[in-house]
Write an enzyme that holds these catalytic residues in place. Structure first.
Site, PDB file in Angstrom:
ATOM      1  N   SER A 287      17.286 -99.173 -35.548  1.00 47.83           N
ATOM      2  CA  SER A 287      18.628 -98.956 -36.098  1.00 47.83           C
ATOM      3  C   SER A 287      18.831 -99.704 -37.413  1.00 47.83           C
ATOM      4  CB  SER A 287      19.688 -99.404 -35.097  1.00 47.83           C
ATOM      5  OG  SER A 287      19.465 -98.819 -33.834  1.00 47.83           O
TER       6      SER A 287
HETATM    7  N1  SAH Z   1      17.031-100.790 -30.219  1.00 46.41           N
HETATM    8  C1  SAH Z   1      15.887-100.190 -30.876  1.00 46.41           C
HETATM    9  C2  SAH Z   1      16.148 -98.808 -31.444  1.00 46.41           C
HETATM   10  C3  SAH Z   1      16.462 -97.819 -30.390  1.00 46.41           C
HETATM   11  S1  SAH Z   1      16.097 -96.136 -30.767  1.00 46.41           S
HETATM   12  C4  SAH Z   1      15.337-101.115 -31.929  1.00 46.41           C
HETATM   13  O1  SAH Z   1      15.907-102.174 -32.177  1.00 46.41           O
HETATM   14  O2  SAH Z   1      14.282-100.788 -32.492  1.00 46.41           O
HETATM   15  C5  SAH Z   1      16.510 -95.502 -29.177  1.00 46.41           C
HETATM   16  C6  SAH Z   1      15.443 -95.719 -28.126  1.00 46.41           C
HETATM   17  O3  SAH Z   1      15.983 -95.280 -26.880  1.00 46.41           O
HETATM   18  C7  SAH Z   1      14.171 -94.912 -28.339  1.00 46.41           C
HETATM   19  O4  SAH Z   1      13.074 -95.764 -28.386  1.00 46.41           O
HETATM   20  C8  SAH Z   1      14.109 -93.992 -27.108  1.00 46.41           C
HETATM   21  O5  SAH Z   1      12.783 -93.759 -26.637  1.00 46.41           O
HETATM   22  C9  SAH Z   1      14.922 -94.780 -26.096  1.00 46.41           C
HETATM   23  N2  SAH Z   1      15.490 -94.029 -24.988  1.00 46.41           N
HETATM   24  C10 SAH Z   1      16.030 -92.783 -24.969  1.00 46.41           C
HETATM   25  N3  SAH Z   1      16.452 -92.464 -23.729  1.00 46.41           N
HETATM   26  C11 SAH Z   1      16.180 -93.544 -22.931  1.00 46.41           C
HETATM   27  C12 SAH Z   1      16.379 -93.850 -21.544  1.00 46.41           C
HETATM   28  N4  SAH Z   1      16.940 -92.974 -20.695  1.00 46.41           N
HETATM   29  N5  SAH Z   1      15.974 -95.055 -21.099  1.00 46.41           N
HETATM   30  C13 SAH Z   1      15.396 -95.967 -21.926  1.00 46.41           C
HETATM   31  N6  SAH Z   1      15.172 -95.728 -23.235  1.00 46.41           N
HETATM   32  C14 SAH Z   1      15.557 -94.542 -23.733  1.00 46.41           C
END
Ligand code: SAH
Length: 222
Positions: free
Chosen positions: A67
């Site tokens: 993000s």
């Molecule tokens: N917080 C992260 C960015 C998140 S991007 C950082 O600091 O880099 C969103 C993430 O959510 C992705 O990696 C995606 O694979 C994950 N995601 C999507 N659905 C999910 C779920 N049901 N459970 C866990 N992770 C999930």
């Protein structure tokens, strides 16, 4: 913390916090200090190193993103972390947001559904010396009943609606921040559990990658 940092990165980070975050209204000194400390360049791939401190989200592989720094700061501030909390993050991605939370809270649990992202985030966080973070590979929409309740809960992916298990795992007085909406646009939403009731505040428009899984969006069909 093994941040093995060089002065150039430090000054880039200082500028990031001043120009992108403090200037836009994030006030919490603790949050600003955490963003100054976490080496964001260690959370991106080699080819994006030069862009690590820019004012935007960056690709981290598997169609996912780390993000934008401002969004990380705002979501963290919304959680009002004082130091002794147990925090749950859904969507570990690179592990950057988890690292910021780990500097502010007692312990952080973070769930990632993509196995290779979960593994690399786990290795990265441990090599950087963050030893109060547990990375869990699984579906975060069902939360983590083993370690609940949580004082603060952050969802880093766009949810069609608030997954009911997450509300159930929020401690009394706890805060949940989550982007809620359709695939194109969401509203950053904060829920506070008070007297057993969930009080909802809609903050501002935002854009995240989709939350998948049991209480998320169905898998995209190719
Ligand atoms: N917080 C992260 C960015 C998140 S991007 C950082 O600091 O880099 C969103 C993430 O959510 C992705 O990696 C995606 O694979 C994950 N995601 C999507 N659905 C999910 C779920 N049901 N459970 C866990 N992770 C999930």
């Amino acid at each position: 913390m093994n941040e093995s940092d060089d002065p150039d990165r430090k000054s880039q980070r200082h500028a990031m916090v001043a120009e992108q975050i403090a200037r836009r209204g994030v006030r919490s000194a603790r949050v600003l200090a955490a963003l100054e400390r976490v080496p964001r360049h260690r959370f991106v791939s080699e080819d994006l190193l030069a862009h690590a401190y820019e004012d935007r989200a960056l690709k981290i592989g598997g169609g996912q993103t780390i993000s934008q720094p401002y969004m990380v700061a705002v979501m963290t501030e919304c959680l009002e972390i004082g130091g002794c909390e147990r925090v749950l993050e859904i969507g570990t991605g690179s592990g950057y947001q988890a690292a910021v939370l780990a500097l502010l809270a007692r312990e952080v649990f973070t769930i990632e559904r993509n196995e290779s992202l979960a593994c690399s985030a786990r290795e990265r966080l441990s090599s950087l010396g963050y030893n109060n973070i547990r990375v869990i590979w699984g579906d975060g929409t069902i939360g983590d009943s083993e370690h609940a309740p949580f004082d603060a809960l952050l969802v880093a992916a766009a949810a069609p609606a608030i997954p009911p298990p997450l509300l159930g795992q929020l401690a009394e007085g706890g805060r949940l921040v989550i982007p809620v909406g359709d695939a194109e646009q969401q509203t950053l939403t904060r829920i506070r559990k008070t007297g057993g009731r969930a009080i909802e505040e809609r903050l501002f428009a935002c854009q995240f990658v989709p939350l998948r899984g049991r209480y998320g969006r169905p898998e995209a069909t190719v």
